[in-house]
Design a protein around this motif. Structure first.
Motif, PDB file in Angstrom:
ATOM      1  N   VAL A   1       0.862  -1.184   0.000  1.00 48.98           N
ATOM      2  CA  VAL A   1       0.000   0.000   0.000  1.00 48.98           C
ATOM      3  C   VAL A   1       0.897   1.233   0.000  1.00 48.98           C
ATOM      4  O   VAL A   1       2.054   1.171   0.440  1.00 48.98           O
ATOM      5  CB  VAL A   1      -0.930   0.046   1.231  1.00 48.98           C
ATOM      6  N   PRO A   2       0.420   2.382  -0.495  1.00 44.64           N
ATOM      7  CA  PRO A   2       1.186   3.616  -0.314  1.00 44.64           C
ATOM      8  C   PRO A   2       1.407   3.888   1.178  1.00 44.64           C
ATOM      9  O   PRO A   2       0.549   3.584   2.003  1.00 44.64           O
ATOM     10  CB  PRO A   2       0.290   4.685  -0.954  1.00 44.64           C
ATOM     11  N   VAL A   3       2.560   4.461   1.509  1.00 46.27           N
ATOM     12  CA  VAL A   3       2.884   4.712   2.919  1.00 46.27           C
ATOM     13  C   VAL A   3       1.898   5.723   3.492  1.00 46.27           C
ATOM     14  O   VAL A   3       1.774   6.843   2.981  1.00 46.27           O
ATOM     15  CB  VAL A   3       4.321   5.240   3.067  1.00 46.27           C
ATOM     16  N   PRO A   4       1.166   5.365   4.562  1.00 37.92           N
ATOM     17  CA  PRO A   4       0.162   6.283   5.121  1.00 37.92           C
ATOM     18  C   PRO A   4       0.801   7.500   5.800  1.00 37.92           C
ATOM     19  O   PRO A   4       1.937   7.451   6.272  1.00 37.92           O
ATOM     20  CB  PRO A   4      -0.575   5.416   6.150  1.00 37.92           C
ATOM     21  N   SER A   5       0.040   8.582   5.878  1.00 38.10           N
ATOM     22  CA  SER A   5       0.465   9.765   6.621  1.00 38.10           C
ATOM     23  C   SER A   5       0.224   9.606   8.114  1.00 38.10           C
ATOM     24  O   SER A   5       1.004  10.103   8.938  1.00 38.10           O
ATOM     25  CB  SER A   5      -0.275  11.007   6.117  1.00 38.10           C
ATOM     26  N   SER A   6      -0.841   8.937   8.477  1.00 36.33           N
ATOM     27  CA  SER A   6      -1.148   8.688   9.879  1.00 36.33           C
ATOM     28  C   SER A   6      -0.044   7.862  10.519  1.00 36.33           C
ATOM     29  O   SER A   6       0.362   6.822   9.988  1.00 36.33           O
ATOM     30  CB  SER A   6      -2.478   7.942   9.998  1.00 36.33           C
ATOM     31  N   ALA A   7       0.443   8.311  11.674  1.00 29.78           N
ATOM     32  CA  ALA A   7       1.512   7.581  12.358  1.00 29.78           C
ATOM     33  C   ALA A   7       1.071   6.169  12.730  1.00 29.78           C
ATOM     34  O   ALA A   7       1.857   5.213  12.632  1.00 29.78           O
ATOM     35  CB  ALA A   7       1.938   8.346  13.611  1.00 29.78           C
ATOM     36  N   VAL A   8      -0.193   6.024  13.149  1.00 30.06           N
ATOM     37  CA  VAL A   8      -0.699   4.702  13.531  1.00 30.06           C
ATOM     38  C   VAL A   8      -0.754   3.780  12.323  1.00 30.06           C
ATOM     39  O   VAL A   8      -0.313   2.625  12.366  1.00 30.06           O
ATOM     40  CB  VAL A   8      -2.089   4.836  14.180  1.00 30.06           C
ATOM     41  N   LEU A   9      -1.282   4.285  11.220  1.00 30.61           N
ATOM     42  CA  LEU A   9      -1.379   3.466  10.010  1.00 30.61           C
ATOM     43  C   LEU A   9      -0.002   3.191   9.413  1.00 30.61           C
ATOM     44  O   LEU A   9       0.253   2.110   8.880  1.00 30.61           O
ATOM     45  CB  LEU A   9      -2.281   4.145   8.985  1.00 30.61           C
ATOM     46  N   GLU A  10       0.893   4.180   9.487  1.00 30.91           N
ATOM     47  CA  GLU A  10       2.243   3.985   8.977  1.00 30.91           C
ATOM     48  C   GLU A  10       2.934   2.847   9.726  1.00 30.91           C
ATOM     49  O   GLU A  10       3.575   1.973   9.110  1.00 30.91           O
ATOM     50  CB  GLU A  10       3.045   5.275   9.116  1.00 30.91           C
ATOM     51  N   ALA A  11       2.799   2.832  11.044  1.00 31.07           N
ATOM     52  CA  ALA A  11       3.406   1.765  11.843  1.00 31.07           C
ATOM     53  C   ALA A  11       2.800   0.405  11.502  1.00 31.07           C
ATOM     54  O   ALA A  11       3.503  -0.618  11.468  1.00 31.07           O
ATOM     55  CB  ALA A  11       3.235   2.064  13.326  1.00 31.07           C
ATOM     56  N   ALA A  12       1.490   0.392  11.229  1.00 29.99           N
ATOM     57  CA  ALA A  12       0.835  -0.863  10.878  1.00 29.99           C
ATOM     58  C   ALA A  12       1.297  -1.383   9.524  1.00 29.99           C
ATOM     59  O   ALA A  12       1.336  -2.596   9.292  1.00 29.99           O
ATOM     60  CB  ALA A  12      -0.683  -0.666  10.879  1.00 29.99           C
ATOM     61  N   ALA A  13       1.664  -0.461   8.631  1.00 26.86           N
ATOM     62  CA  ALA A  13       1.996  -0.847   7.253  1.00 26.86           C
ATOM     63  C   ALA A  13       3.461  -1.209   7.062  1.00 26.86           C
ATOM     64  O   ALA A  13       3.813  -1.835   6.062  1.00 26.86           O
ATOM     65  CB  ALA A  13       1.624   0.283   6.298  1.00 26.86           C
ATOM     66  N   THR A  14       4.332  -0.814   7.997  1.00 31.60           N
ATOM     67  CA  THR A  14       5.767  -1.017   7.812  1.00 31.60           C
ATOM     68  C   THR A  14       6.308  -2.035   8.816  1.00 31.60           C
ATOM     69  O   THR A  14       5.735  -2.229   9.893  1.00 31.60           O
ATOM     70  CB  THR A  14       6.532   0.312   7.965  1.00 31.60           C
ATOM     71  N   PRO A  15       7.419  -2.697   8.469  1.00 32.36           N
ATOM     72  CA  PRO A  15       7.958  -3.732   9.359  1.00 32.36           C
ATOM     73  C   PRO A  15       8.639  -3.149  10.592  1.00 32.36           C
ATOM     74  O   PRO A  15       9.119  -2.017  10.582  1.00 32.36           O
ATOM     75  CB  PRO A  15       8.968  -4.466   8.472  1.00 32.36           C
ATOM     76  N   ASP A  16       8.660  -3.954  11.654  1.00 35.39           N
ATOM     77  CA  ASP A  16       9.388  -3.595  12.869  1.00 35.39           C
ATOM     78  C   ASP A  16       9.892  -4.880  13.516  1.00 35.39           C
ATOM     79  O   ASP A  16       9.729  -5.981  12.979  1.00 35.39           O
ATOM     80  CB  ASP A  16       8.524  -2.775  13.831  1.00 35.39           C
TER      81      ASP A  16
END
Length: 325
Positions: free
Chosen positions: A296-311
């Protein structure tokens, strides 16, 4: 050993190479008086002069083309993109010119060009300022692609990139800029094309690069609390890819998790995982696992961004999947 910011390590590399070799020049948007979007080149125009630290118009295709021409005529330009996302505007100059001219003209030209690219998510900059586009570049013959995970490597690898006679795309995680890490004093370089083992282990290999190396090390620490010893391999350079170091690790552990910050489909992790399958098939106890961003495109929302990217948690889950296969 002293500790300095990752961003300052990059600045030191630029300053030392400009002092060492008058052919090294810097070009990019707002890099002179303003010091660039992330202040890497602050005060460098005062020290080296505006002939060697040049502002450019807002035209990535234009100034990357200028850098290619400057490299062909004897200079060693370091061009800075404000964000890696803007690479799309310079792909023709980079992939059809810089990457191919040595193949076309042989010994008549070299292209000692470095393209610095602040990359990645984690700052809520949104879908057009947070991408990791290195997967496009590592499949372009003629380009070297470097992605250091530590300040020590950032300095040493950038110095090697500037001295290289081929074009190097130098990927800098924006999140790493503000991290302080040990960096040796004095002259040193780190070679391109060599991976390194950041942590030893016997149960599973975690393969990562750039910011994801730190996440892989955190995952390894969490796994160790549960009796799992994970080996962490830092690729450091994506092109050329040091599969010998990766394969040696997988031969020890029998399992592999490959991590990248970019999207899952068609990514760096896909290439490395397939290479592991081809080169280590007889020793694998489980298929290689990929951990990457959602498609997905990288979200602007910090919460959604964290959900979309690996950690580190997602990496540890990937390791558990490999171990439980």
């Amino acid at each position: 050993m002293r500790e300095i910011f990752y961003s300052h390590a990059i600045r030191e590399a630029l300053e030392e190479e400009m002092a060492r070799d008058e052919r090294v020049i810097l070009i990019g948007e707002d890099i002179a008086e303003y010091g660039g979007a992330f202040k890497i080149t602050r005060d460098m125009a005062q020290r080296f002069g505006k002939e060697r630290v040049r502002n450019t118009p807002i035209s990535e295709n234009g100034f990357v083309g200028v850098a290619v021409g400057a490299a062909m005529t004897g200079l060693r330009p370091v061009a800075e993109l404000m964000f890696m996302d803007f690479l799309t505007l310079a792909m023709d100059q980079l992939c059809n010119h810089a990457a191919k001219f040595r193949y076309q003209y042989g010994d008549q030209v070299t292209i000692p060009l470095v393209l610095r690219c602040p990359a990645g998510a984690g700052r809520s900059y949104g879908p057009t300022h947070s991408q990791s586009l290195e997967r496009w570049l590592m499949s372009t013959p003629g380009l070297l692609v470097a992605a250091p995970a530590t300040a020590e490597d950032a300095k040493g690898m950038l110095k090697s990139a500037i001295r290289c006679d081929d074009p190097v795309v130098f990927i800098e995680s924006k999140i790493l800029y503000g991290q302080k890490q040990p960096v040796p004093e004095g002259e040193y370089t780190v070679p391109l094309g060599e991976a390194t083992v950041r942590r030893g282990g016997e149960h599973v290999t975690l393969v990562a690069y750039s910011r994801m190396v730190g996440e892989a090390l955190r995952a390894a620490e969490a796994l160790a609390e549960r009796g799992v010893e994970a080996e962490v391999v830092d690729l450091r350079t994506l092109a050329p890819l040091d599969m010998a170091t990766v394969a040696a690790s997988v031969e020890r552990t029998g399992r592999a998790v490959v991590v990248e910050e970019g999207p899952l489909t068609g990514g760096v992790a896909a290439e490395v995982a397939q290479r592991i399958t081809e080169e280590c098939f007889d020793v694998l106890d489980a298929p290689p696992i990929r951990v990457a961003a959602l498609d997905v495109p990288v979200p602007s929302s910090a919460v959604l961004e964290a959900a979309a990217t690996p950690d580190w948690r997602k990496i540890a889950q990937g390791a558990a999947e490999a171990l439980n296969y």
